[in-house]
Design a protein around this motif. Structure first.
Motif, short mmCIF file in Angstrom:
data_model
loop_
_atom_site.label_atom_id
_atom_site.label_comp_id
_atom_site.label_asym_id
_atom_site.label_seq_id
_atom_site.Cartn_x
_atom_site.Cartn_y
_atom_site.Cartn_z
N SER A 1 6.32 13.02 -15.90
CA SER A 1 5.17 12.95 -15.00
C SER A 1 4.89 14.28 -14.32
O SER A 1 3.74 14.61 -14.06
N PHE B 1 12.40 19.32 -8.30
CA PHE B 1 12.74 17.97 -7.86
C PHE B 1 13.51 17.18 -8.94
O PHE B 1 14.52 16.55 -8.63
N LEU C 1 10.45 11.38 -14.39
CA LEU C 1 10.01 12.47 -13.52
C LEU C 1 9.56 13.67 -14.33
O LEU C 1 8.52 14.26 -14.05
N LEU D 1 7.50 -1.59 -3.58
CA LEU D 1 7.49 -0.86 -4.85
C LEU D 1 7.12 -1.78 -6.02
O LEU D 1 6.26 -1.46 -6.84
N ARG E 1 1.66 11.31 -18.24
CA ARG E 1 1.92 11.54 -16.83
C ARG E 1 2.08 10.21 -16.10
O ARG E 1 3.08 9.96 -15.43
N LEU F 1 6.26 15.07 -2.09
CA LEU F 1 5.46 14.99 -3.32
C LEU F 1 4.42 13.89 -3.21
O LEU F 1 3.26 14.06 -3.59
N SER G 1 0.85 -1.20 0.00
CA SER G 1 0.00 0.00 0.00
C SER G 1 0.88 1.24 0.00
O SER G 1 2.02 1.23 0.46
C1 HEM Z 1 4.84 1.01 -3.03
C2 HEM Z 1 5.59 1.97 -3.44
C3 HEM Z 1 5.12 3.19 -4.18
C4 HEM Z 1 3.89 3.50 -4.72
C5 HEM Z 1 2.61 2.72 -4.65
C6 HEM Z 1 4.02 4.77 -5.34
C7 HEM Z 1 2.98 5.39 -6.01
C8 HEM Z 1 3.03 6.66 -6.51
C9 HEM Z 1 1.94 7.37 -7.08
C10 HEM Z 1 0.55 6.83 -7.25
C11 HEM Z 1 2.39 8.60 -7.42
C12 HEM Z 1 1.58 9.74 -8.02
C13 HEM Z 1 1.54 9.72 -9.50
C14 HEM Z 1 0.64 10.77 -10.02
O1 HEM Z 1 -0.52 10.81 -9.64
O2 HEM Z 1 1.11 11.53 -10.83
C15 HEM Z 1 3.75 8.66 -7.07
C16 HEM Z 1 4.55 9.75 -7.29
C17 HEM Z 1 5.89 9.82 -6.92
N1 HEM Z 1 6.63 8.80 -6.33
FE1 HEM Z 1 5.96 7.02 -5.75
N2 HEM Z 1 5.29 5.21 -5.17
C18 HEM Z 1 5.99 4.28 -4.46
C19 HEM Z 1 7.31 4.33 -4.07
C20 HEM Z 1 8.15 5.41 -4.31
C21 HEM Z 1 9.52 5.50 -3.96
C22 HEM Z 1 10.32 4.42 -3.26
C23 HEM Z 1 9.95 6.72 -4.36
C24 HEM Z 1 11.34 7.37 -4.25
C25 HEM Z 1 12.27 7.06 -3.45
C26 HEM Z 1 8.89 7.39 -4.98
C27 HEM Z 1 8.95 8.66 -5.52
C28 HEM Z 1 7.89 9.31 -6.11
C29 HEM Z 1 7.95 10.66 -6.59
C30 HEM Z 1 9.17 11.57 -6.54
C31 HEM Z 1 6.70 10.97 -7.10
C32 HEM Z 1 6.28 12.31 -7.66
C33 HEM Z 1 5.99 12.24 -9.08
C34 HEM Z 1 4.71 12.97 -9.37
O3 HEM Z 1 4.32 13.85 -8.61
O4 HEM Z 1 4.07 12.62 -10.34
N3 HEM Z 1 7.79 6.55 -4.95
N4 HEM Z 1 4.15 7.47 -6.50
#
Ligand code: HEM
Lengths: 491, 304
Positions: free
Chosen positions: A445, B218, A442, A95, A166, B260, A25
């Motif tokens: 998106s 970022f 990045l 992840l 995105r 974020l 989750s």
């Molecule tokens: C189970 C693990 C993870 C899930 C379910 C997840 C899911 C998501 C989701 C749904 C978004 C939003 C996308 C959007 O609506 O545009 C997002 C954005 C992001 N995630 Fe994760 N993530 C996970 C792990 C990680 C990890 C480990 C990192 C970095 C170390 C990370 C970094 C980011 C960043 C920087 C964004 C921003 C990008 C944006 O705003 O579109 N995420 N993530």
């Protein structure tokens, strides 16, 4: 998000499913991510074994109780500790568990058409309605098409969507994090790292015994060492005459990539290693080796050659040990070397410049048992003098000789040494690829806006136009206004 | 020759400080004098607001304040360039140079954002922050201009450090805005805003603005960290070694990623998001100040 926790069906499968859902989750991932950040803090404040072993030893001498206690929690090896590994392994399982299903879903969704126009458009963020002039649908269609929307057109309505990039970018970003970890893991399993001090004029042969220190990854085998030979031809260090800071190091070598290959001249600099496949050879440090000749009473040579000394400060005041195990009784010289000598009232002999402008070798002569055959590993830069007696104290300039009771030592000259670091990291290409994909993902998106636009002509002759931006992304208002104007026939 | 450039650089930076000081006073004057005390007939009216704002009387000063900020930026820019010319290299070799370039990036981020958003109210905070940075740089961190140590001689110095400094400037601007958010939020929870703060944007706008700034840089920060890793690979033989500087860059990255995430996927807004933003920004500052000065890693370029 519901707060009611479903009680899982008893049984292993149910429990597994439940744990898996929890682990993958978003909330868990976020907590794990923050935990990883927090967990890396102690390692930046407490000295770490693989970066600063001397400081760790100091810790143990100063407060052994606390140090032993801290060691139990791997606080001197934070980044290889079980708890640190546990966090990042859980994070990446989390992840994978969430990103893979989402990728598959997205792949299917990307080929599907936008959903049909909903009944109640007036509830949307942007909404407008007016009496139709009959041409709205066609105009909207061509405009949306030229703006690269994906379009679902029916008799009386259009549903259009844009900004799939995105989610694509976001997925690529998250997948690339997995790729980086794979690269890191691959490198540490199949990689190696070693160091060797080589005097100018000598050869480095890439076999384990040549190294002063050598560590292998768990799945690396000695056969994987590429069979190269490097001859160190010349080394030049340039220093700033005002600040004494180093300005440039250049190392000239001759490399033979494998037996039978031609000899090639190369240059190594600090930012330019020598490369053999995924193995790099770096210029890591440098110092001086005084060349000495030690003779016995009869004038026979007991020891001759350059002895690497260990630099102690920026001006390369160096310490070293000259051990003559073949002399009877054994002889040792506890020595220091000053590239540009000077005297300091408090500290005695010091060096005032790192280049060898006025070199001097200072030493005390010891006779007795060097304690070399005890099986205890000894530093090559130090002598255990507990079973020896001091029989002389002197200093020499190049070319001079000192006679002591039982023999003589001649300071012939000096030659620089360089510390070569050999590193093999077969995973770094994957990590780099992951890094590049991460940035592109990045950008895709964070800088694409996902939005939907609908147009419908109702039976009563009224046009309805509505828009919705996902993630409250800005800019839709402008776009919709443009569309309104276009549809109303304005330019 | 190079000494001349070093002197020119110093004069530019002193002048920039003087001009920023003027800008600071102009901003302070504007903030204070836009508040008009009630006239007698107004006070007797039903209007409960006892103080009103009248910007027409400070508009001229406000323009001067921004003009001074731009002039300060140009002088500082000249100072940074001259510093580079004096040493025949990019001016990012020690902490003094990082600081003056950082102050430049910070003012640049503010002026850039000013073109799009009505941010003049921030000018007071921005000029204080820049003056503090430059003051510390000149008084504590100053080192004579000198060539680079061999490990810094690389194209990656230009790429990595410029990305890091620009990211830092924007992160700090986002932080200032998040702090303003928290301050105004607590003010509003006690009643209507004080007169001087009425001109400041609504809480939603501040919230959005700090998010936009973070989301905007970022990727650049990610790039700065990766460029650093590539450089470390060519200089030290490993792309990641958990050196204190690297570790804290990673912590900053994780903190902003969490920020974020918290916004985009969990929907955090307002206070909690602002605190998280401040926390992430403070890890950046910690890295810059503490790790540079007291750290023991390989990144010991502060020159101190
Ligand atoms: C189970 C693990 C993870 C899930 C379910 C997840 C899911 C998501 C989701 C749904 C978004 C939003 C996308 C959007 O609506 O545009 C997002 C954005 C992001 N995630 Fe994760 N993530 C996970 C792990 C990680 C990890 C480990 C990192 C970095 C170390 C990370 C970094 C980011 C960043 C920087 C964004 C921003 C990008 C944006 O705003 O579109 N995420 N993530």
């Amino acid at each position: 998000m519901t707060n009611e926790i479903e009680i899982p069906e008893l049984g292993a499968l149910g429990l597994f499913r439940y744990s898996w859902r929890q682990l993958t989750s978003m909330r868990t991932a976020l907590i794990l991510l923050l935990m990883l950040g927090v967990a890396s803090i102690p390692g930046s404040l407490i000295p770490q074994r693989d970066q600063n072993p001397m400081k760790v030893t100091q810790y143990f001498t100063n407060s052994p109780g606390a140090a032993r206690w801290m060691d139990r929690f791997s606080l001197f090896d934070v980044y290889g500790s079980p708890w640190f590994s546990a966090i990042y392994i859980l994070l990446f399982i989390s992840l994978i568990g969430c990103v893979l299903p989402r990728s598959i879903e997205h792949f299917h969704a990307a080929r599907a058409l936008p959903p049909v126009t909903p009944k109640n458009l007036q509830r949307m963020e942007f909404y407008n309605t007016w009496d139709s002039n009959g041409s709205e649908l066609d105009r909207a269609h061509s405009w949306l098409k030229s703006s690269h929307f994906r379009i679902l057109k029916t008799d009386n309505s259009i549903s259009a969507e844009k900004g799939f990039t995105r989610e694509t970018g976001n997925l690529f970003f998250h997948l690339s994090l997995i790729l980086i970890l794979v690269g890191v893991g691959f490198g540490s399993l199949f990689g190696m790292r070693g160091e060797a001090i080589v005097n100018v004029g000598e050869r480095f042969i890439n076999v384990p015994t040549t190294y002063d220190s050598l560590t292998f990854g768990k799945l690396f085998s000695e056969k994987d060492l590429p069979p190269f030979v490097i001859t160190v031809d010349k080394f030049v260090a340039k220093y700033n005459p005002v600040t004494n800071m180093p300005e440039d190091y250049t190392l000239w070598v001759t490399e033979v990539e494998k037996p039978g290959a031609p000899a090639v001249k190369k240059i190594i600099k600090v930012n330019h290693p020598l490369t053999f496949g995924s193995t790099n050879v770096y210029l890591q440090a440098n110092g001086y080796s005084p060349i000495v000749t030690v003779r016995d009473k009869a004038g026979n040579v007991a020891l001759q050659g350059p002895i690497p000394f260990l630099p102690q400060d920026g001006n390369l005041r160096s310490i070293g040990a000259i051990k003559v195990p073949d002399a009877k009784p054994q002889i040792g010289f506890v020595a220091s070397f000053l590239p540009t000598q000077a005297r300091d009232a408090l500290r005695g002999g010091i060096s005032v410049f790192p280049e060898a402008l006025d070199p001097k070798l200072l030493f005390s002569v010891w006779r007795g048992d060097l304690a070399l055959d005890k099986g205890i590993p000894q530093s090559v830069y130090r002598i255990d003098t507990s079973k020896m007696e001091r029989i002389g104290l002197h200093s020499l300039k190049p070319g001079e000789t000192f006679f002591y009771d039982g023999g003589s030592i001649t300071f012939e000259g000096i030659v620089p040494w360089v510390n070569l670091q050999v590193v093999r990291d077969p995973g770094k290409t994957y990590a780099l690829l992951g890094g590049i994909v991460a940035i592109l993902g990045l950008l895709a998106s964070l800088f694409t806006r996902r939005r939907r636009i609908w147009i419908r002509i109702n039976d009563d002759g009224r046009v309805e136009v509505a828009g919705l931006a996902k993630n409250a992304a800005p800019g839709l208002e402008e776009e919709i206004k443009k569309l309104f104007r276009l549809l109303n026939g304005e330019k | 020759m190079s000494q001349t450039w070093a002197y020119i650089s110093n004069y530019c930076i002193y002048s920039a400080m003087a001009v920023y000081t003027l800008s600071f006073f102009a901003h302070a004057y504007e903030t204070a004098w836009a508040v008009r005390s009630p006239q007698s007939e107004e006070a007797s009216s039903a209007n409960l607001l006892t103080k009103t704002l009248d910007y027409t009387r400070t508009e001229k000063v406000a323009r001067i304040a921004t003009a001074m900020m731009i002039l300060g930026f140009l002088l500082l820019f000249a100072g940074v360039i001259a510093r580079g010319l004096s040493a025949h290299r990019v001016p990012w070799g020690n902490m003094y140079e990082f600081s003056i370039t950082g102050a430049l990036a910070f003012t640049g981020a503010y002026l850039g954002a000013l073109r799009k958003y009505d941010l003049r109210w921030l000018g007071l905070l921005v000029s204080i922050a820049v003056l503090l940075t430059l003051g510390t740089a000149v008084a504590v961190l100053y080192r004579p201009s000198a060539p680079l140590v061999p490990a810094l001689k690389s194209t990656w110095l230009v790429i990595h450090v410029s990305a890091a400094i620009i990211s830092g400037g924007v992160f700090l601007l986002a932080n200032v805005i998040a702090a303003a958010y928290l301050y105004l939020d607590s003010m509003e929870s006690k009643g209507p805003r004080s007169a001087w703060a009425q001109r400041l944007p609504s809480l939603e706008v501040l919230d959005q603005l700090s998010y936009r700034l973070v989301a905007f840089v970022f990727p650049l920060w990610t790039f700065a960290v990766i460029a650093g890793a590539i450089w470390a690979e060519s200089a030290w033989g490993r792309y990641w070694g958990w050196d204190p500087k690297e570790t804290w860059a990673f912590i900053t990255w994780v903190a902003y990623a969490a920020y974020l995430h918290a916004r985009v996927t969990i929907g955090w807004r307002g206070r909690r998001a602002a605190w998280l933003c401040l926390f992430a920004g403070s890890t950046f500052l910690f890295n810059y100040i503490y790790v540079n000065i007291y750290g023991t890693g390989k990144h010991t370029y502060s020159g101190l």
